[in-house]
Design an enzyme around this catalytic site. Sequence first.
Site, PDB file in Angstrom:
ATOM      1  CB  CYS A   1      56.836 111.485 -13.016  1.00 21.39           C
ATOM      2  SG  CYS A   1      57.989 111.064 -14.352  1.00 21.39           S
TER       3      CYS A   1
ATOM      4  CE  LYS B   1      52.156 116.990  -8.802  1.00 18.23           C
ATOM      5  NZ  LYS B   1      52.926 116.648  -9.949  1.00 18.23           N
TER       6      LYS B   1
ATOM      7  CB  CYS C   1      62.068 116.261 -17.238  1.00 16.76           C
ATOM      8  SG  CYS C   1      60.695 115.696 -18.288  1.00 16.76           S
TER       9      CYS C   1
ATOM     10  CB  SER D   1      56.593 123.059 -13.602  1.00 22.20           C
ATOM     11  OG  SER D   1      57.673 122.208 -13.919  1.00 22.20           O
TER      12      SER D   1
END
Length: 554
Positions: free
Chosen positions: A121, A123, A193, A470
């Site tokens: 994911c 970072k 995601c 995002s």
Amino acid sequence: MALRSDNVTRGAERAPNRSLFYAMGYTKEELDRPLIGVVSAHSEIVPGHFHLDKIAEAVKAGVRMAGGTPILIPSIGVCDGIAMGHIGMKYSLASRELIADSVETMTMAHQLDGLVLIPNCDKIVPGMVMAAVRMDIPAVVCSGGPMLAGLYDGEKVSLSKMFEAVGAYKAGLIDEEKLTECEQGCCPGCGSCAGMYTANSMNCLCEAIGIALPGNGTYPAVSSKRMQLAKHAGMAIMDLVKKNITARQIINEKSIRNALACDMALGCSSNSVLHLLAIANEAGVPLDLKIFNEMSAVTPNLCHLAPAGPTHIEDLDRAGGIPAVQNELLKGGHIDPTALTVTGKTVGENIAGKFMREEGSIRPLENPYSPTGGIQILWGNIAQRGCVVKRSAVAPEMLCHTGPARVFDSEDEAIAAIYAGQIHDGDVVVIRYEGPKGGPGMREMLNPTSALAGMKLDKTVALITDGRFSGASRGASIGHVSPEAAEGGNIGLLKEGDLIEIDIPNASIHAQVSDEEFAARRAVAVPREPNIKTGWLSRYARQVSGADTGAVMK
């Protein structure tokens, strides 16, 4: 061959060091082999990382098959979705530096010979890569892979739809039953995601830059191909160690430009700008925002994955994945096929014969979504050092827009106004004091952008911030404004009703405020107190650079 791990395993003077390995059950035979750090961000709080224990076991199997000794090392990782909308998001970008420092610490303290980095994911991916190029040792990235798309209202969806559903619910466009249906259907299992959000952007760009094996960006988390990839990553690191092929031999000016080309073609998250700047900084490669626009001007946008369009990473994989995108770019001379990769082969050798299997999620070079790239940098009197927009996710009618500023000094104030129905067609929402220093931590603005989209305002309202967005955001969402308000940037001097002119095709963002008026406002401006005065984030705020240089620690 001489190994770095000889410093802890060889000679009479290292007997005490060896005794501590023996205390853990290692054998002499294992200590006679290269020691490979398997850095896993597995946890039970991040859906993209929930299954990384299985990926790590597969990597370890691959290392053993190729004659090495794998050593598992943990890494922290923040779930941006769970951290969204509250103080937790201030820690997300800052965690990138902690991850890089901790990987460096564990590697150097124990003198490991190579690393297989297992992030998934946001970072965590760039943080691990930053450490690898900083130390310049053999390294392979093996991510956990993307989540499959979910199902809502008969359509394939991903997390961005969930955030937009909240806006639709607040606007009375859907009821609680539909909100619950989306809540329970949009994220069907483990993995990053499913859209072209920051996590998948960086996992695809790791493949494009050569630090990950082909398939790293697109093989689904739940597929057997992902487990096979992990085993091959374990074998690949052993080959790199034997040949002494290090991270900076792979990540250099040539490969970073390849990654930029793929970034533009894929329509990656605007956060990719921050992370590529930070990785280039660690690799000692000159990179600035002007280069992003130079690449964008000549590189076509070939993909409109969610949130820009209806397709997801699983569709990109089925169409041929990153190798297929690279082959399209190669037709136009947009990538350098001679760049070295962790396969030990060049990009050109890796992608030979890997063409599109179907159109849809990838368009051919001759029929792009746009002749220019998915990312655009804007400059003007409220962003003298630049700001960033994901152009491919902006509706055509919002590429040029002029409207009155609606000014808020935090994300929380802005989202309250949006939910209360106080934002109207034509407005330009300005959210400031959310930059690297001012936030601190440069929060993502997914809640406001998704609320606007859910309320059907994403084609009439723009949003500007010194924070960031995002990858799941869509619309005229313009972030990374530099200098930020906390640095004295003009965004901090804007007033309610100031007219803001946005011209994305011409890379311009401008307030209809004269230099003299800005100077007068600056003369009476009152400095704001730091939002957080204690703990790690207080240190971060004092040491972090501007977004235009990647928000790296000074």
